[in-house]
Design a protein around this motif. Sequence first.
Motif, short mmCIF file in Angstrom:
data_model
loop_
_atom_site.label_atom_id
_atom_site.label_comp_id
_atom_site.label_asym_id
_atom_site.label_seq_id
_atom_site.Cartn_x
_atom_site.Cartn_y
_atom_site.Cartn_z
N ARG A 274 -108.46 -42.31 21.69
CA ARG A 274 -108.94 -42.91 22.92
C ARG A 274 -110.46 -43.00 23.01
O ARG A 274 -111.00 -44.03 23.42
CB ARG A 274 -108.43 -42.09 24.10
CG ARG A 274 -106.95 -42.21 24.23
CD ARG A 274 -106.39 -41.32 25.30
NE ARG A 274 -104.97 -41.62 25.46
CZ ARG A 274 -104.16 -41.01 26.31
NH1 ARG A 274 -104.63 -40.06 27.07
NH2 ARG A 274 -102.91 -41.35 26.39
N ASP A 275 -111.14 -41.91 22.64
CA ASP A 275 -112.59 -41.94 22.82
C ASP A 275 -113.21 -43.01 21.93
O ASP A 275 -114.13 -43.72 22.34
CB ASP A 275 -113.19 -40.55 22.54
CG ASP A 275 -112.82 -39.99 21.18
OD1 ASP A 275 -111.72 -40.30 20.70
OD2 ASP A 275 -113.63 -39.26 20.58
N VAL A 276 -112.68 -43.15 20.70
CA VAL A 276 -113.23 -44.13 19.77
C VAL A 276 -112.99 -45.54 20.31
O VAL A 276 -113.89 -46.39 20.34
CB VAL A 276 -112.59 -43.95 18.37
CG1 VAL A 276 -113.15 -44.97 17.40
CG2 VAL A 276 -112.83 -42.54 17.87
N ALA A 277 -111.76 -45.78 20.78
CA ALA A 277 -111.44 -47.11 21.30
C ALA A 277 -112.30 -47.44 22.52
O ALA A 277 -112.81 -48.56 22.65
CB ALA A 277 -109.96 -47.17 21.68
N SER A 278 -112.49 -46.45 23.39
CA SER A 278 -113.27 -46.69 24.60
C SER A 278 -114.71 -47.01 24.28
O SER A 278 -115.30 -47.96 24.79
CB SER A 278 -113.24 -45.45 25.50
OG SER A 278 -111.95 -45.23 25.97
N ARG A 279 -115.30 -46.18 23.42
CA ARG A 279 -116.71 -46.36 23.12
C ARG A 279 -116.96 -47.72 22.48
O ARG A 279 -117.94 -48.40 22.79
CB ARG A 279 -117.18 -45.23 22.20
CG ARG A 279 -118.62 -44.89 22.41
CD ARG A 279 -118.97 -43.50 21.98
NE ARG A 279 -118.41 -43.15 20.70
CZ ARG A 279 -117.53 -42.16 20.53
NH1 ARG A 279 -117.12 -41.44 21.54
NH2 ARG A 279 -117.07 -41.89 19.33
N ASN A 280 -116.06 -48.14 21.61
CA ASN A 280 -116.25 -49.42 20.96
C ASN A 280 -116.12 -50.58 21.94
O ASN A 280 -116.80 -51.59 21.80
CB ASN A 280 -115.28 -49.58 19.79
CG ASN A 280 -115.78 -48.83 18.57
OD1 ASN A 280 -116.69 -49.29 17.90
ND2 ASN A 280 -115.22 -47.66 18.32
N ALA A 281 -115.25 -50.41 22.95
CA ALA A 281 -115.17 -51.44 23.98
C ALA A 281 -116.49 -51.53 24.73
O ALA A 281 -117.00 -52.61 25.03
CB ALA A 281 -114.04 -51.12 24.95
N LYS A 282 -117.08 -50.36 24.99
CA LYS A 282 -118.37 -50.33 25.69
C LYS A 282 -119.44 -51.03 24.84
O LYS A 282 -120.21 -51.84 25.35
CB LYS A 282 -118.76 -48.89 25.98
CG LYS A 282 -120.13 -48.73 26.64
CD LYS A 282 -120.45 -47.26 26.89
CE LYS A 282 -121.93 -46.95 26.93
NZ LYS A 282 -122.68 -47.63 27.96
#
Lengths: 227, 249, 644
Positions: free
Chosen positions: C337-345
Motif C-alpha cells: 500500500r505505501d508504495v502504491a500510494s506514494r507513486n500515485a502522489k
Amino acid sequence: MSWVSKTLNSTLGKKLLMALTGLFLILFLVVHLAGNLQLLLPDEGKSFNIYAETMASNPLIRAVSIFNFGFIALHAIYSAILTRHNKKSRPVGYAMTKGSANSTWSSRNMGILGSLILVFILIHLRGFWYEFKFGEIPYVTYEGVTYKNGYAVVSAAFENILYVIVYVVSMAVLAFHLSHGFSSAFQTLGINHKKYTPFIQKVGVGFAILVPALFALIPIIMFLQSS
Amino acid sequence: MNLTLKVWRQKNPSDKGGFKTYTISGISSDMSFLEMLDVLNEDLSDKGEDPIHFDHDCREGICGMCSLYINGQPHGPQQTTTCQLHMRSFSDGDTITIEPWRASAFPILKDLVVDRSSFDRIIQAGGYISVNTGGVPDANEIPIPKVISDESFDAATCIGCGACVAACKNASAMLFVSAKISQLALLPQGKVEKRERAEKMVAQMDAEGFGACTNTGACAAECPKEIKLSNIARMNREYFSASLSTENV
Amino acid sequence: MKLDSKIPSGPLAEKWTRHKFNVKLVNPANKRKYEIIVVGTGLAGASAAASLAELGYNVKAFCFQDSPRRAHSIAAQGGINAAKNYQNDGDSVFRLFYDTIKGGDYRSREGNVYRLAEVSVNIIDQCVAQGVPFAREYGGLLANRSFGGAQVSRTFYARGQTGQQLLLGAYSALSRQVANGKVKLYPRTEMMDVVVVDGKARGIITRNLVTGAVESHSAHAVLLCTGGYGNVFFLSTNAMGSNVTAAWRAHKKGAFFSNPCYTQIHPTCIPVSGDHQSKLTLMSESLRNDGRVWVPKTKAIAEKLRKREIAPKGIKEEDRDYYLETKYPSFGNLVPRDVASRNAKYVCDEGRGVNETGEAVFLDFRDAILRDGEDAVRGKYGNLFDMYEKITGENPYKTPMMIYPAVHYTMGGLWVDYNLMTTVPGLYALGEANFSDHGANRLGASALMQGLADGYFVAPYTVGDYLAGLPYDKIPEDHPEFRKAEETVKSRIQQLLGIKGSKTVDHFHKKLGKIMWNHCGMARNAAGLTKAKEMIRTLKEEFWSDVKVLGTGEELNLSLEKAHRVADFLELGELMIDDALHRNESCGGHFRDEYQTPEGEALRDDENFAYVAAWEYLGEGKEEALHKEELVFENVKLTQRSYK
C-alpha cells in the motif's frame, strides 16, 4: 396444549390463520361460482334450483358451510386483531409516506378491502341466504318433485339496477383483495421458491380477475335479460 | 441548488416534537445527503441553534447506523442507505421532508435519532450459533455447496438499519429477523439449533412490539442490502415446523 | 523505566505454546469473581468480550455506537489472511510471519508477529463455526484470493464485505453471552477516562451519550479495543465517530504511546470531490488484482483530461503510463500500500493527475473485462462497482475508476507487551488500538486477522495470567480515585460548554486535518513538521478559547461528543509530529523526504532506528519523554524491501 395457543398467538401464528382461512375461502369461491353460474343456463332456473336444494340437504355440505361461516368470522376477527396490533406498533405515523414506491395499493389496503367485502357478505346473506332459508319463497315442481324457486328470488333481485351495481362494485373490491391475498397466503405458509412462486403469482392474478369477473357477470346478464 | 427542508425536531424522548422548516442554499449535487445536513448543522451552529441530531457513522453504507425517513421513504428515493444517497437525486427548489423511523419498538431519543436496541435483543434471543472460542473443527471439514453458502450470505448482508421496519405499514421486523434466521438455518453449522432459534427470535420480536406481516413487500423493496422476501417465507416455515416438532410444550 | 516486551524465550515457533503453558490459570469457580471491562465492540472488543465471558469472567462491554454491531471493523472489505495453505501454493505460518515482518518494514516484534501468523488458522475455523459465510468453491470448500502484495493466495473473503461478516460473527458470539448474563452491554456510552488505583487500572469513567450521565465502572482489568486514530486527519476512511479519546486518556494516565507517526495511506480510495467532503470511501484493494493503474504519459494529455476535453477511453495505449507495472515488474499493481500510494502522489505531483483536482489516477478494468468478461468481473467486484457508481455517478464498467490515496489505518497505538498489556498494569490494548503487530506498515487483510487474534486467542490467556495474581475484591465505585476522575471529566465538560466561542468543532477538526495531511501525510520533512507543530499549538490554543459547543451536558449532544474527541486529536497530532520528526529514516507508513534511495524508495536506518518509539506523557504542556524498545531480529535478515 399451551404450545398451540402460543404459536397461534404469535404474529406468525395469527398470519397463519389468516392464510389458511383465506385459502379455504378461495376454494369456497370456486365451488360457489360453479353453482351460481347455473343461474345463467337457459332452463328457467331448473338446474340452479335442484343444485340449491341438494346443497341445502346434504349433511356434509351443511357441515362445510358451517365451517365456512366460521372461517369468514375467523378471517375477519383475526384481521381486526392484527390491525389493532399493527396500529399499536406505530402509534405515531409519518407526515409523508410514499407507499406506491415500494408496494401495491391493494397490499396496503387489505383491511379496507376486506371490510367492504364483509359488508357485501352481510348484504348478500340478507338478500339471498336469509330469504332462501327463512323468507317466503315461491315453489316450483320439476318431474313431480317440489323445489324452492330460488332462481325467482335472484332474478327478481337483479331487476334492480342498484342491487346490480352493489354486486359489481363488490366483485371489483374482491378482485383487488384476491390480487394480493392469493399469493400472499402462500408466502405466509412459507411457500416461496424461485421455480414456483412466479407461477403462483400468475395464477393468483388470473384467479383474482377471472373469478370476480364471472361472479359479476351473473347480475349483469340477469339484469339485461330482465329488461 | 437551493432546498427547503421540513425536519422533525424533538428535544428528548418525552418531548412532543414537531416539524421545523429550514432553507438551505449552495448545495452541490456531489454532496451526500448527510453532508448536506452537515452544512445545515454548521449554519445552525453559527446561528447558535442546536444542530439537528441524526445517527450516522461509517458513511459507507455498511454500519447501518444512519436512518432518516426522507420524502416518505426510508433512506430516501434510492434503494440505498442515507449516507450513500447523493444530492443528485434531488432537484433545485425541492422541499424535502425528513422524519425519524417511526415504530413503538424504535422510540425516539432526540430529533431524528431512534433507539434500535430492540434489534440487539432479538439477536440476543438466538441469532447466533452456540460455539465457544476454540475447539472447533477445521474450516474445511464442513463442505457447503456454493449456492447454499451464497444464499446464506445474501441474507447475512443485513446491516440492521431498520429500514424494513420503517418502510412497513405495520412497523414489522420480519425481514430483519428472517434474514438472521435464514442465514443460520441454511448453513450446516447453524442447522443444529435452528428450531429453538426460530422460536426464540420470533418470541422476542413479538415481545418488542413489532407489527405483523401483510406481505406488502415494502421492506424488501426499500432494503438497502436487497434482502429478499423469500427469507420471510423461510422464517415462517422454520417457525411453524419448529413449533410442531420441538419438545417445548 | 525500562520497557520489557516480555517476549518468551525459546525458538520462535515455540514461544507462544510455551507461554500458554507458563501463564497462570484462574480456577473456573473463581473466574466469576472477576470483572473485566472491554471498551469498544469491534473485532477485537467483541471477540475478547465474548471469549472472556465464555471462560466465566463477568464482562462489561462499552461502545459509543447505538449497537455493538456498528463498530467500524464492519467496513473492512477485502479479506482476512490465514496461513491455511488450502491452495497448496507454498504458504505456511513462517511465510505469513515473514511477509508480515517484511511488509512492516522490519519495525515489529518477531515474537508477536509469529504468534499472529500461528493463530491465524484458528481464526478461520472459529469464524466458519460461527456461521460466517466465507466465499466457497463449487466443491463446497473455502475459496482464497491473493491480496495486497502477497504472492500466495491466503486471503479468505466474503465478497467485498469480509469485515462485516466477521464482525457480525463476533457480535453474535457477544450477543450470546449477553443472553447468558455474562456480558452487560453499554451502547451509546463513551469512555472518558481510565481510573488507576495503586498503579493498576481498576476501572473507567464513562459518559452516557443519551442522558449525559457521568458514571464510574470498577473492574479488575480494562481492555481498550477502541481502534485507530486516522480521523486526526479529518478526512480518512474511518467512520465519523472513530476517535483516539479512550487511548489518549489512557496515555495521559501512564500508558505509553508507540510509533504514532506510522500512518497507512490506502492507495485505492475515491478521490475528494470538494470542500464539503466529510469522509473518504475506500475501494477494496482487491480491485488491484484485476485493475490496472495508469496515468497519461504526458502532462499535456492529463490537462486535457482534467478539462474534460478528452475521455480516458480515447487515450492511446502508447500514451498510457502503467507506472506500477513498469517500475515494479514482479509485483506490478500489487505492490504494498505505501508504495502504491506514494507513486500515485508522485505522478500527480508531476501534473499527471486525471480529475479536476489533479489528485487522482486511473484504475482500469478494461483489460480484465476483455479477458474474463463483464460477468466475471461483476461476480468479483459487483458491489464495489455499484458503490463507486453511487458515489461518483460514473459507471466503472464503461470508464476507468479514479482513485487516490487516503488515510486508512494507523499502525501506531498504545505500547503493549507480548501479553497485550500497556505500561499500566491491568490495562490492555487490543486490535488497531495497540501498536504491536504491523510495524511501520500493515499488509492488506491483516487488520481483521490481528483484531480477532488478539480478541479470540491472545487476551483470554494473558488476561487470566494477570488476574490470577489479583485479589477478588473490587474497588468500590465511590473510592476517591473514581470520585476524582469523575470530577475531572465533569469539569472538562463544563469547560468545553463554557467557552461559548465563535467557531464550530468541525472548523477546528478540518484545520487540524489539513495541517496533518500536508505536513505529516504521505511524505514528511523536518521543515514541514517543525512548522506543523507550531501550527497545531496555535490551533489548540484557539480551540480552547474560541470553540463553540451548543446545548448542555445532560442530553444527547453531538457537538459536545465531538469537542471531546477533537480536543484529544489536537494533542495526539502534536505527538505524531514529534514522533515523525525524531525518526530520521523512512520506513513503511513513515516517509521522510530527506531519507530516500536514489530511486525514490524508502531508506531505512536499521542501525539507529530499529526500535519501537514509546512516548511517555509527563504533564500538560511538557514535551513527552521518548523510551526505546530495541527490536531484535533472530529469524529474519533485514533487507531493503524491493518489489521490483
